[in-house]
Design a protein around this motif. Structure first.
Motif, mmCIF file in Angstrom:
data_model
loop_
_atom_site.group_PDB
_atom_site.id
_atom_site.type_symbol
_atom_site.label_atom_id
_atom_site.label_comp_id
_atom_site.label_asym_id
_atom_site.label_seq_id
_atom_site.Cartn_x
_atom_site.Cartn_y
_atom_site.Cartn_z
ATOM 1 N N THR A 197 18.947 -18.012 25.650
ATOM 2 C CA THR A 197 19.234 -16.669 26.157
ATOM 3 C C THR A 197 19.119 -15.672 25.016
ATOM 4 N N ASN A 198 18.630 -14.492 25.368
ATOM 5 C CA ASN A 198 18.503 -13.399 24.405
ATOM 6 C C ASN A 198 17.392 -13.566 23.370
ATOM 7 N N ALA A 199 16.561 -14.591 23.534
ATOM 8 C CA ALA A 199 15.516 -14.852 22.531
ATOM 9 C C ALA A 199 14.416 -13.790 22.572
ATOM 10 N N GLY A 200 14.337 -13.029 23.662
ATOM 11 C CA GLY A 200 13.322 -11.980 23.774
ATOM 12 C C GLY A 200 12.210 -12.339 24.735
ATOM 13 N N LYS A 201 12.467 -13.271 25.659
ATOM 14 C CA LYS A 201 11.444 -13.725 26.611
ATOM 15 C C LYS A 201 10.988 -12.587 27.531
ATOM 16 N N SER A 202 11.964 -11.886 28.110
ATOM 17 C CA SER A 202 11.605 -10.819 29.052
ATOM 18 C C SER A 202 10.869 -9.693 28.337
ATOM 19 N N SER A 203 11.242 -9.425 27.095
ATOM 20 C CA SER A 203 10.545 -8.389 26.324
ATOM 21 C C SER A 203 9.085 -8.771 26.127
ATOM 22 N N LEU A 204 8.844 -10.047 25.808
ATOM 23 C CA LEU A 204 7.464 -10.514 25.603
ATOM 24 C C LEU A 204 6.691 -10.531 26.926
ATOM 25 N N ALA A 237 23.298 -11.793 26.992
ATOM 26 C CA ALA A 237 22.713 -13.114 27.143
ATOM 27 C C ALA A 237 22.823 -13.547 28.601
ATOM 28 N N GLY A 238 21.761 -14.108 29.141
ATOM 29 C CA GLY A 238 21.802 -14.552 30.539
ATOM 30 C C GLY A 238 21.378 -13.462 31.499
ATOM 31 N N THR A 239 20.582 -12.511 31.029
ATOM 32 C CA THR A 239 20.130 -11.416 31.894
ATOM 33 C C THR A 239 19.195 -11.923 32.993
ATOM 34 N N THR A 240 18.210 -12.732 32.618
ATOM 35 C CA THR A 240 17.267 -13.254 33.611
ATOM 36 C C THR A 240 17.883 -14.482 34.266
ATOM 37 N N ARG A 241 18.078 -14.409 35.587
ATOM 38 C CA ARG A 241 18.754 -15.498 36.301
ATOM 39 C C ARG A 241 17.766 -16.417 36.999
ATOM 40 N N ASN A 285 11.039 -10.953 14.623
ATOM 41 C CA ASN A 285 10.650 -11.101 13.223
ATOM 42 C C ASN A 285 11.006 -9.860 12.399
ATOM 43 N N ASP A 286 11.240 -8.738 13.087
ATOM 44 C CA ASP A 286 11.635 -7.519 12.354
ATOM 45 C C ASP A 286 13.049 -7.641 11.804
ATOM 46 N N LEU A 287 13.862 -8.518 12.423
ATOM 47 C CA LEU A 287 15.240 -8.699 11.948
ATOM 48 C C LEU A 287 15.305 -9.689 10.794
ATOM 49 N N SER A 338 7.291 -9.782 16.743
ATOM 50 C CA SER A 338 8.324 -8.808 17.063
ATOM 51 C C SER A 338 7.816 -7.987 18.234
ATOM 52 N N THR A 339 8.588 -7.952 19.307
ATOM 53 C CA THR A 339 8.128 -7.149 20.447
ATOM 54 C C THR A 339 8.442 -5.679 20.186
ATOM 55 N N LEU A 340 9.267 -5.422 19.187
ATOM 56 C CA LEU A 340 9.558 -4.031 18.829
ATOM 57 C C LEU A 340 8.393 -3.412 18.064
HETATM 58 N N1 LIG Z 1 15.024 -6.427 17.015
HETATM 59 C C1 LIG Z 1 14.423 -6.972 18.058
HETATM 60 N N2 LIG Z 1 15.060 -7.036 19.229
HETATM 61 C C2 LIG Z 1 14.419 -7.589 20.278
HETATM 62 C C3 LIG Z 1 13.097 -8.087 20.174
HETATM 63 N N3 LIG Z 1 12.731 -8.599 21.375
HETATM 64 C C4 LIG Z 1 13.788 -8.422 22.196
HETATM 65 N N4 LIG Z 1 14.817 -7.806 21.545
HETATM 66 C C5 LIG Z 1 16.120 -7.438 22.084
HETATM 67 O O1 LIG Z 1 16.846 -8.627 22.353
HETATM 68 C C6 LIG Z 1 17.621 -8.491 23.552
HETATM 69 C C7 LIG Z 1 17.294 -9.593 24.548
HETATM 70 O O2 LIG Z 1 15.941 -9.407 24.976
HETATM 71 P P1 LIG Z 1 15.408 -10.016 26.323
HETATM 72 O O3 LIG Z 1 13.941 -9.797 26.327
HETATM 73 O O4 LIG Z 1 16.181 -9.533 27.482
HETATM 74 O O5 LIG Z 1 15.733 -11.550 26.072
HETATM 75 P P2 LIG Z 1 15.625 -12.774 27.087
HETATM 76 O O6 LIG Z 1 15.166 -13.939 26.308
HETATM 77 O O7 LIG Z 1 14.824 -12.404 28.276
HETATM 78 O O8 LIG Z 1 17.136 -12.992 27.473
HETATM 79 P P3 LIG Z 1 17.755 -13.721 28.795
HETATM 80 O O9 LIG Z 1 17.015 -13.214 29.981
HETATM 81 O O10 LIG Z 1 19.150 -13.290 28.776
HETATM 82 O O11 LIG Z 1 17.600 -15.180 28.593
HETATM 83 C C8 LIG Z 1 17.338 -7.110 24.058
HETATM 84 O O12 LIG Z 1 18.365 -6.239 23.618
HETATM 85 C C9 LIG Z 1 16.030 -6.730 23.412
HETATM 86 O O13 LIG Z 1 15.874 -5.359 23.237
HETATM 87 C C10 LIG Z 1 12.448 -7.974 18.900
HETATM 88 O O14 LIG Z 1 11.295 -8.365 18.692
HETATM 89 N N5 LIG Z 1 13.155 -7.410 17.881
#
Ligand SMILES: Nc1nc2c(ncn2[C@@H]2O[C@H](COP(=O)(O)OP(=O)(O)OP(=O)(O)O)[C@@H](O)[C@H]2O)c(=O)[nH]1
Ligand SMILES: Nc1nc2c(c(=O)[nH]1)N(C=O)[C@@H](CNc1ccc(C(=O)N[C@@H](CCC(=O)O)C(=O)O)cc1)CN2
Ligand SMILES: [Mg+2]
Length: 438
Positions: free
Chosen positions: A231-238, A254-258, A330-332, A341-343
């Motif tokens: 969770t929170n790894a950035g999957k939905s962002s990618l 964490a746990g946004t995508t169900r 990777n930006d962190l 980094s999706t940012l």
């Molecule tokens: N600094 C940084 N933050 C990121 C990056 N990608 C995602 N985030 C942040 O990380 C948080 C989680 O991102 P999501 O894309 O929702 O992660 P997820 O893996 O879909 O999470 P779940 O659906 O909860 O499993 C959000 O606040 C994003 O803005 C990145 O490349 N760099």
């Protein structure tokens, strides 16, 4: 299904049944020119028309009423797509008008064609071999420039001509064996020597064609790719970045995508079904647990998994599906290996290239100039042919007459690919998959 026929007058709409500027109704078969001339305003002109010319006039029904103003393309026997006498009616694309044309054609004894019947006839009259006939349908249904171009190459006889070359080599080998059979007791002849190198070269060429099949399949059918990770790894962002949409909800919770969501996209011209999944973690939440179970099932069924690893997290691969491990955010925290980094967008280009590479892994990308194949039937027969040739190579010491039989069966497999050797049943199944009017 009734069997296909040849030479009986048939018709079919070759363009979609929808209002349009022009619609084409194809006809083919013995006597269609005279049949249609009887319901055409410029009867004499049509009857005298040379092959491959156009005649303008009106279709007129038995009551003398005009049915449509049309341009007729005239093909004499031995010309055109089917090689039969044929007329293509270029009509107005009016649905009612088309219905009137169909009943007019029925009334003069021209019957509606079956799916694939025109191409079947083109094959039966030797206008196309089976690899070209299959290419017609592959061309129509192609979804990428690459798929279209390779089908066109096969339609133009690219595969046919290579198979003919292989055939003539095999025929030559068989002939040299048969000479031995004829003069078995004649001592002037030297013993037959297996042309190993030549056979090996044929095998190499065939294997190259076989390898292109999987690459072709991926361009035709696409690939299923799953984004996974904790969770929170950035999957939905990618997911949003790769699909260039804002579909998936992104949040720091964490746990946004169900439940998983999917979208179509392309990765370097490969059609992709991309899935965003629920983050993997132990959870007491019933809904989230079910989401995680579904993610795992999806992973099992996918072609490729992209596993995202957050900063500070350990790699944890537990499944069998082909996986690309990607370090996220990777930006962190800068880390080695494939990191994104999706940012900032950093590493995304490299990731896309890596996905492309993995999807084509083991497939011939056809840059080598190999002719690519798109038909499972052809692939299976090519594999069978390679097996037969290997079998021949490993039976060096067989007698000349047995060896001749082996070569005959290799030639017969080759003949099945091109359609020289075939049976009605195979043809019926093959052509019945075609669209109407083809
Ligand atoms: N600094 C940084 N933050 C990121 C990056 N990608 C995602 N985030 C942040 O990380 C948080 C989680 O991102 P999501 O894309 O929702 O992660 P997820 O893996 O879909 O999470 P779940 O659906 O909860 O499993 C959000 O606040 C994003 O803005 C990145 O490349 N760099
Ligand atoms: N109107 C029309 N367009 C079409 C087709 C068709 O059947 N009709 N085709 C169907 O898929 C494709 C083209 N295939 C065709 C194949 C051969 C001939 C033909 O008349 N050949 C001439 C020789 C031409 C030459 O010398 O280059 C002949 O046989 O006399 C026409 C179309 C795509 N466009
Ligand atoms: Mg998510």
């Amino acid at each position: 299904m009734d069997a296909y026929t040849t030479n009986e007058p048939i018709y079919a709409l070759a363009t979609p049944y929808a209002p349009s500027a022009i619609a084409i109704v194809r006809t083919s078969g013995d006597g269609v020119i005279n049949l249609i001339a009887n319901v055409f305003s410029r009867k004499e002109k049509l009857i005298k028309a040379k092959s491959n010319t156009l005649v303008h006039g009106c279709l007129v029904d038995q009551a003398g009423d005009s049915v449509d103003e049309v341009v007729l393309a005239v093909y004499r026997e031995g010309h055109g797509y089917t090689g039969e006498e044929a007329i293509e009616i270029n009509a107005h694309g009016s649905l009612t008008g088309l219905k009137r044309i169909f009943s007019l054609l029925e009334s003069i004894g021209i019957k509606q064609a079956k799916k694939g019947e025109f191409t079947y006839r083109a094959f039966m009259h030797g206008r196309l071999d089976l690899t070209q006939a299959e290419a017609v349908e592959e061309l129509i249904s192609s979804k990428s420039v690459r798929g279209q171009a390779s089908a066109l190459e096969r339609l133009e006889g690219g595969l046919k001509s290579r198979l003919l070359k292989i055939k003539s080599s095999l025929v030559e080998m068989l002939a040299s064996l048969e000479v031995q059979l004829d003069y078995a007791e004649d001592e002037i002849l030297e013993d037959w020597v297996m042309p190993r190198e030549e056979i090996n070269n044929i095998i190499k060429a065939l294997e190259e064609m076989i390898r292109t099949y999987s690459a072709g399949t991926i361009y035709r059918e696409g690939a299923k790719i799953v984004l996974a990770g904790s969770t929170n790894a950035g999957k939905s962002s990618l997911f949003n970045l790769l699909t260039k949409e804002d579909r998936a909800i992104v949040s720091p919770i964490a746990g946004t995508t169900r439940d998983y969501i999917e979208a179509y996209t392309t990765i370097m011209d490969i059609p992709v079904r991309l899935f965003d999944t629920a983050g993997l973690r132990d959870s007491d939440d019933v809904i989230e647990s079910e989401g995680i179970k579904r993610s795992e099932r999806l992973i099992d069924e996918s072609d490729l998994v992209i596993l995202l690893i957050s900063p500070g997290e350990e790699e944890h691969i537990t499944w069998k599906t082909k996986t690309i491990v990607v370090k996220s955010k990777n930006d962190l925290e800068k880390r080695d290996g494939l990191a994104i980094s999706t940012l900032s967008g950093e590493g995304i280009g490299a990731l896309i290239e890596r996905i492309h590479e993995e999807l084509l892994n083991g497939c011939d990308n056809s840059e080598s100039g190999a002719i690519s194949i798109d038909s499972e039937r052809q692939r299976d027969l090519l594999v069978k042919l390679v097996e037969m040739l290997r079998f021949i190579l490993s039976n060096e010491n067989e007698s000349v007459d047995i060896m001749a039989l082996f070569f005959q069966s290799a030639l017969s497999i080759l003949g099945e690919i091109t359609g020289e050797v075939t049976n009605e049943e195979i043809l019926d199944t093959l052509f019945s998959k075609f669209c109407l009017g083809k």
